[in-house]
Design an enzyme around this catalytic site. Structure first.
Site, mmCIF file in Angstrom:
data_model
loop_
_atom_site.group_PDB
_atom_site.id
_atom_site.type_symbol
_atom_site.label_atom_id
_atom_site.label_comp_id
_atom_site.label_asym_id
_atom_site.label_seq_id
_atom_site.Cartn_x
_atom_site.Cartn_y
_atom_site.Cartn_z
ATOM 1 N N ASN A 145 -20.709 -45.864 61.399
ATOM 2 C CA ASN A 145 -20.372 -45.680 60.118
ATOM 3 C C ASN A 145 -18.917 -45.051 60.109
ATOM 4 O O ASN A 145 -18.773 -43.953 60.669
ATOM 5 C CB ASN A 145 -21.113 -44.954 59.078
ATOM 6 N N HIS A 155 -19.734 -52.345 65.898
ATOM 7 C CA HIS A 155 -20.862 -51.565 66.166
ATOM 8 C C HIS A 155 -20.657 -51.739 67.843
ATOM 9 O O HIS A 155 -19.654 -52.309 68.230
ATOM 10 C CB HIS A 155 -22.177 -52.504 65.854
#
Length: 527
Positions: A421, A527
């Site tokens: 995040n 990611h």
């Protein structure tokens, strides 16, 4: 299998004629008979060499604009015959097929044709048929035939012949066969990938990727992992196409981080910008009037993490910026260009690698990325998404100011390149706190704030620069707690994709806390 095969007859048919004449002369001087086709035969004859046309061997002229010339039993029989097989030898004698001991082929320049943006029909005409067929035949029969597909292997062939009295050994032929199959595989991968794009097939049933070895690396992410760096032949400016001016070889992690840094800074095409990367995450990014100012502002976001990091610039590296960078240890600096004085300054830093690329990658360009998983790999188009101020939707009672809008757009651009995040605090077109790679968005928010507080203390500031900052989140806030954490850090404006089931709750929290908030309608998970 026979270990040593005397080299008496060679078939040479090449598109890339670099080094051709010297190689062929060296073969001829060793008593090797030369067979050839078309333009290759002409080039050899013009150099004074005795060459026999393949058409004389097959009994058929080249036809159909050269599409048909080597697809004939006289050629493929000479490549595929098992010479210790009595039936094969009998067939060769019956049909007048002579053995071919060396095949030298490099293929039509399909990849180069595509790279030039050629029309569909031109690309089709540059798909080689006879070349791959011969290469595969010769490589399969490496018990007897040596296959050469790369110009850089010419010297290796000659050295092999000299070391073995004009013969090649089985281990050498095996190595050449492996290289040959890798080349045809890469060629077919290039054709299939291009055709899928040309016909709009986004998810073809089979997908192939290929690369060319650029560098054998000391190790991978860790010393116990073997690794190498391969290039894909594209012209995209970056670490794969860069010139290295100084310093030891790049490591696996250097290459990965340098790519991340340069792709980030390439987002900024108007005015000087600098990105400092550590472990694939930015620890400071800034825009300013000069590259030196941009570097110092990026450095002041997180001086601790910047040590031993990667620095990317979107413009020509000059002396003042080089002096500033040289004040601490830096692993790699990458820029489109570097002037002579800047290179002289870096020359005193023997462990610093300087790379120049000649340009910036187009952040809006398409392309594919892929990642291996157990049993397969994931493929997606490059994240080239972007938004403009016109795309933003203000969802709070308070409207962001023009200055806040500028910082929101800056922070949003940086957040695209931060591991999820991701939370990015920014003021005056510079990051002032970054939270990356956390399982909770609230944790990223708190980490960014804490880093800003640490830097404020180090710089002797009365308050952390998150006070009054604009903040970007790479994905939506699932709960209001993230907004509350931003407000506690002093943030005044927020940019995020929106789209949560609790958007109304999050908007209400922003209104209650006096924040301006805009939605982009687009997220940037990394990611």
């Amino acid at each position: 299998m026979t270990d040593r095969i005397d080299l008496r007859r060679a078939l040479i048919s090449v598109s890339d004629k670099q080094g051709l004449v010297d190689f062929a002369k060296a073969l001829a001087s060793r008593g090797v008979e030369l067979l050839s086709t078309g333009g290759t035969a002409k080039a050899l004859r013009d150099a004074g060499l005795d060459v026999r046309d393949v058409a004389d061997v097959t009994g058929f002229p080249e036809m159909m604009d050269g599409r048909v010339k080597t697809l004939h039993p006289a050629v493929h029989g000479g490549l595929l015959a098992l010479r210790d097989n009595a039936e094969h030898r009998a067939s060769m004698e019956e049909h007048g097929v002579a053995p071919i001991d060396l095949l030298v082929v490099n293929l039509y320049p399909f990849e180069e044709t595509v790279a030039k943006g050629a029309a569909y029909d031109d690309c089709i005409e540059n798909i080689d048929i006879g070349g791959p067929a011969m290469i595969r035949a010769a490589a399969k029969n490496h018990a007897y035939v040596t296959t050469v597909v790369d110009v850089q292997d010419y010297d290796a062939v000659l050295a092999e012949l000299d070391a073995n009295g004009g013969a090649t050994t089985l281990p050498f032929r095996k190595r050449m066969a492996q290289a040959a199959y890798a080349r045809t595989a890469a060629y077919d991968a290039a054709v299939s990938t291009w055709m899928a794009q040309a016909i709009g097939e986004e998810t073809p049933r089979r997908r192939a990727f290929a690369g060319t070895l650029a560098q054998s690396l000391r190790y991978g992410e860790n010393p116990h992992q073997a690794a190498a760096f391969y290039t894909d032949g594209s012209a995209r400016p970056g670490v794969a196409t860069a010139r290295q001016w100084q310093g030891k070889e790049l490591s696996y992690n250097n290459i990965n981080d340098t790519d991340a840094a340069f792709e980030l800074v390439a987002e900024f095409t108007e005015g000087p910008a600098v990105a400092i990367i550590k472990h694939a995450n930015p620890c400071g990014v800034a825009r300013a009037e000069t590259l030196e100012q941009a570097y110092r502002r990026a450095f002041d976001c997180d001086r601790t993490s910047a040590f031993g990091g990667i620095v990317a610039l979107n413009g020509r590296l000059d002396a003042p910026t080089a002096r500033a960078i040289a004040e601490i240890f830096t692993e790699v600096v990458i820029a489109p260009e570097a002037d002579d004085e800047a290179r002289e300054i870096f020359a005193a830093k023997k462990n610093l690698r300087l790379l120049t690329t000649g340009g910036l990658p187009d952040a809006r360009a398409g392309g594919l990325t892929f990642r291996q998983v157990a049993g397969g790999f994931l493929v997606q188009t490059r994240d080239n998404g972007h938004v403009t101020q016109a795309d933003l939707r203000v969802v709070t009672k308070r409207q962001p100011s023009e200055a806040e809008l500028a910082d929101l757009m800056f922070a949003w651009t940086v957040a695209k390149h931060v591991k999820s995040n991701a939370i990015v605090y920014a003021r005056d077109r510079a990051t002032v706190g970054i939270g990356a790679g956390q399982m909770s968005r609230v944790d990223s928010t708190r980490i960014g704030r804490r880093k800003s507080e640490d830097m404020a203390e180090a710089l002797g500031l009365a308050a952390p620069l998150t006070e009054g900052a604009a903040v970007a989140s790479d994905a939506f806030f699932p709960f209001a707690d993230g907004i509350e954490a931003l407000a506690a850090a002093g943030a005044r404006a927020v940019i995020q994709p929106g789209g949560s089931m609790r958007d109304e709750e999050v908007i209400a929290a922003a209104d209650r806390l006096g924040l301006a908030m805009v939605f982009t309608g687009q997220r940037h998970f990394r990611h």
